[in-house]
Design an enzyme around this catalytic site. Structure first.
Site, mmCIF file in Angstrom:
data_model
loop_
_atom_site.group_PDB
_atom_site.id
_atom_site.type_symbol
_atom_site.label_atom_id
_atom_site.label_comp_id
_atom_site.label_asym_id
_atom_site.label_seq_id
_atom_site.Cartn_x
_atom_site.Cartn_y
_atom_site.Cartn_z
ATOM 1 N N ASP A 1 0.830 -1.199 0.000
ATOM 2 C CA ASP A 1 0.000 0.000 0.000
ATOM 3 C C ASP A 1 0.868 1.255 0.000
ATOM 4 O O ASP A 1 0.493 2.278 -0.575
ATOM 5 C CB ASP A 1 -0.915 0.000 1.226
ATOM 6 C CG ASP A 1 -2.084 -0.959 1.059
ATOM 7 O OD1 ASP A 1 -2.036 -1.794 0.139
ATOM 8 O OD2 ASP A 1 -3.028 -0.886 1.857
ATOM 9 N N CYS B 1 2.042 -7.110 5.346
ATOM 10 C CA CYS B 1 1.456 -5.900 4.773
ATOM 11 C C CYS B 1 -0.066 -5.990 4.832
ATOM 12 O O CYS B 1 -0.639 -7.080 4.871
ATOM 13 C CB CYS B 1 1.951 -5.732 3.340
ATOM 14 S SG CYS B 1 1.647 -4.094 2.648
ATOM 15 N N ASP B 2 -0.718 -4.846 4.786
ATOM 16 C CA ASP B 2 -2.134 -4.708 5.145
ATOM 17 C C ASP B 2 -3.057 -5.821 4.646
ATOM 18 O O ASP B 2 -3.733 -6.482 5.431
ATOM 19 C CB ASP B 2 -2.675 -3.373 4.620
ATOM 20 C CG ASP B 2 -2.066 -2.188 5.331
ATOM 21 O OD1 ASP B 2 -1.225 -2.389 6.207
ATOM 22 O OD2 ASP B 2 -2.438 -1.051 5.000
ATOM 23 N N LYS B 3 -3.150 -6.013 3.340
ATOM 24 C CA LYS B 3 -4.142 -6.948 2.794
ATOM 25 C C LYS B 3 -3.712 -8.395 2.946
ATOM 26 O O LYS B 3 -4.526 -9.304 2.751
ATOM 27 C CB LYS B 3 -4.408 -6.648 1.314
ATOM 28 C CG LYS B 3 -4.794 -5.215 1.035
ATOM 29 C CD LYS B 3 -5.921 -4.731 1.914
ATOM 30 C CE LYS B 3 -6.134 -3.241 1.771
ATOM 31 N NZ LYS B 3 -5.035 -2.407 2.281
ATOM 32 N N SER C 1 -6.634 4.736 4.544
ATOM 33 C CA SER C 1 -5.650 3.947 5.260
ATOM 34 C C SER C 1 -5.988 3.918 6.742
ATOM 35 O O SER C 1 -6.661 4.809 7.271
ATOM 36 C CB SER C 1 -4.263 4.566 5.076
ATOM 37 O OG SER C 1 -3.337 4.027 5.981
#
Length: 569
Positions: free
Chosen positions: A85, A126-128, A474
């Protein structure tokens, strides 16, 4: 290891004379008869060089494989993708971020079922990657343990802890003339001193706490920084736990992910002022388990849960600070004790959540407040509804000085148009900036807009304007920013009917958002409205747009509750 209660899934690939070719492939990988006879456990991660968030996975995957082997299994390592991201922000690349969640879940399903593995240890960073791995586990419904790779340590600048959020906001400060480019460079160089995910209570750390609340991870492991040596023990424990689950035929992910567990996940988001992105990911995880859990269900929990975590971006502290005061278990124990979380839900250990957190210390009073001294009586995220967003939109109220905003609309047909206007300061105090055609279908891909929101905040306009979008924000976003508006403009949602100058009233306390235009006028506008033309007529984004649902139901891409028959011979 003794025999399992039912035949191992992997026996479909190893037993019998007609499986000699299969065994030949295994022998080519260095497996002998003993290794082939053991349970096969897939160990998935996103280790690679596309983002620092997942670079902690290299050693940690080896630790999990050691734990599996020590407990009598044969680990089988594979990787899946990650889209950063941070590096994808503010350009077309961000359209692939949310899509990557589906690719991760799909790829885990393909490998686990394609090879008939008996269990999963899955790493996220990481985020996803966190929801993607969890969704894959719940979809496959084999013994599974999730592990977060851990956050980076915060940096230091002028005697203060800083994270990458400070760099984003410093860009806006330079444009506003309140910071020099030399100071921006120094923050850029200081803000992320180690590998690991972003240090604040942004999407990665929020989803790591969600995994704790769901009961899917090694207990109290989420807030251990990614570079700390304790991560070796976490990996070993994950390997040991998945082997216990294979031996005992559970608990399986869908036995763990119940409606109560999903409510617990929402509660920990609310209590820590966590990322609004979790309102996409928790319903999507529920969908994999065959449970309908929408933004309305999320809102009910957010509204009844006190906000007790003094964490960035709304507060002061980072993940490392939570670790130092006792970890996520401090929050969970406090919420269970006061009736805001269910203590009787199951975890990967086979014990209840309440049993797992029993030894956690009391809140320290600074990083984590006691419920009796909560920062706010309601959670850090509100789901707003009204004629502008009938199916809901999300506002992170944590840290906001005022929960009410009234202003006139300034309409942008894309994020790029909005960024250009903000760069040139071509907007005014008191406006509601409408950024539409950025939803799951309209983007496609529902872009995240930290670059845009951080610019606004850095220019000192964070609560002097409001921003409403059918795209995403975010976990690091702060200010009067409302995202996930549903239904989105591209499928006929009311956002597509807004015109410059329309008055909009936002009330975070009442959880309402109102477009002050008469029904008759909206009907007139709808009669002449037409869907915007997409620039993505082929490739991944076109496939995604054709299958993806709306944000309030998790932006999911399949029917849910996938079933897989037991291996037969």
């Amino acid at each position: 290891m003794s025999s399992s209660k039912k035949p191992l899934r992997s026996r479909i690939t190893t037993d019998g004379i007609d499986r000699a070719p299969h065994r030949a492939f295994m022998r080519a990988m260095g497996l002998d008869d003993t290794a082939i006879a053991k349970p096969m456990v897939g160990v998935v991660s996103q280790k690679g060089e596309v983002t620092p968030c997942n670079m902690t996975h290299y050693a940690q995957v080896d630790y999990a494989k050691e734990g599996i082997a020590m407990a009598g299994g044969t680990p089988r390592e594979f990787t899946t993708i990650s889209v950063s991201d941070g590096i994808g922000m503010n350009h077309e690349g961000m359209k692939f971020s949310l899509v990557s969640r589906e690719i991760i879940a799909d790829s885990i399903e393909a490998v686990i079922h394609g090879h008939a593995y008996d269990g999963i240890v899955g790493y996220g960073g990481c985020d996803k990657t966190l929801p993607g791995v969890i969704m894959g586990m719940v979809r496959c419904n084999v013994p599974s343990v999730f592990v977060y790779g851990g956050s980076a340590l915060p940096g230091r600048f002028k005697g203060q802890d800083v994270s990458v959020l400070d760099t984003y906001e410093a860009v806006g400060a330079v444009q506003a003339g309140t910071m020099t480019t030399d100071e921006l460079t120094r923050i850029e160089e200081a803000c992320k001193p180690t590998i690991g995910a972003c240090a604040g209570q942004f999407t990665a750390n929020t989803m790591a706490m969600v995994a704790e609340a769901l009961g899917l991870t090694v207990p109290n492991s989420s807030m251990i920084p990614g570079v700390y040596s304790e991560r070796k023990g976490v990996g070993h424990r994950a390997g040991e736990l998945v082997m216990q689950m294979i031996e005992n035929d559970g608990p399986l992910p869908r036995q763990i992910v119940t409606r109560k567990a999903l409510e617990n996940a929402c509660a920990i988001v609310a209590a820590t002022g966590g990322s609004t992105n979790t309102a996409l990911h928790i319903p999507a995880i529920a969908h994999e388990a065959g449970i309908k859990f929408t933004a309305d269900d999320t809102a009910a929990v957010l509204q009844r849960t006190p906000f007790i975590g003094n964490l960035r971006p709304g507060g002061k502290y980072h993940a490392r600070d939570v670790y130092e005061v006792g970890g996520a278990h401090v929050v969970i124990k406090e919420l269970i004790a006061h009736g805001f979380m269910h203590g009787d839900t199951l975890t990967v250990t086979g014990r209840t959540l309440a049993q797992e957190v029993a030894d956690a210390p009391a809140p320290d009073g600074e990083v984590i407040r006691p419920v009796s001294d909560a920062i706010a009586l309601s959670g850090g995220v509100a789901v707003l509804k009204g004629n502008l967003c009938p199916d809901g939109a999300l506002l992170k109220v944590a840290g906001l000085k005022s929960l009410v905003f009234s202003g006139t609309a300034r309409v942008f047909e894309s994020e790029d148009d909005a960024v250009e206007a903000v760069h040139t300061r071509d907007y005014q105090e008191g406006q509601v900036l409408i950024v539409r055609n950025e939803g799951p279908v309209g983007g496609p891909g529902m872009r995240e807009m930290l670059g845009l929101t951080a610019l606004i905040y850095g220019q000192g306009m964070g609560e002097k304007v409001a921003l409403l979008t059918d795209g995403r924000f975010s976990g690091a976003t702060r200010g009067m920013c409302i995202g996930h508006a549903a239904p989105e403009a591209a499928v006929g949602g009311p956002m597509g009917l807004v015109e410059n100058g329309d008055r909009i009233v936002i009330d975070g306390k009442a959880a309402t958002i109102t477009l002050e235009v008469t029904d008759e006028e909206l009907q007139r506008r709808r009669a002449i409205w037409s869907a915007p033309e997409t620039r993505h007529k082929g490739g991944l984004l076109s496939k995604y747009a054709a299958t993806v649902g709306q944000a309030h139901e998790g932006a999911v891409t399949h029917a849910g509750n996938a079933q897989w028959p037991l291996p037969r011979r």
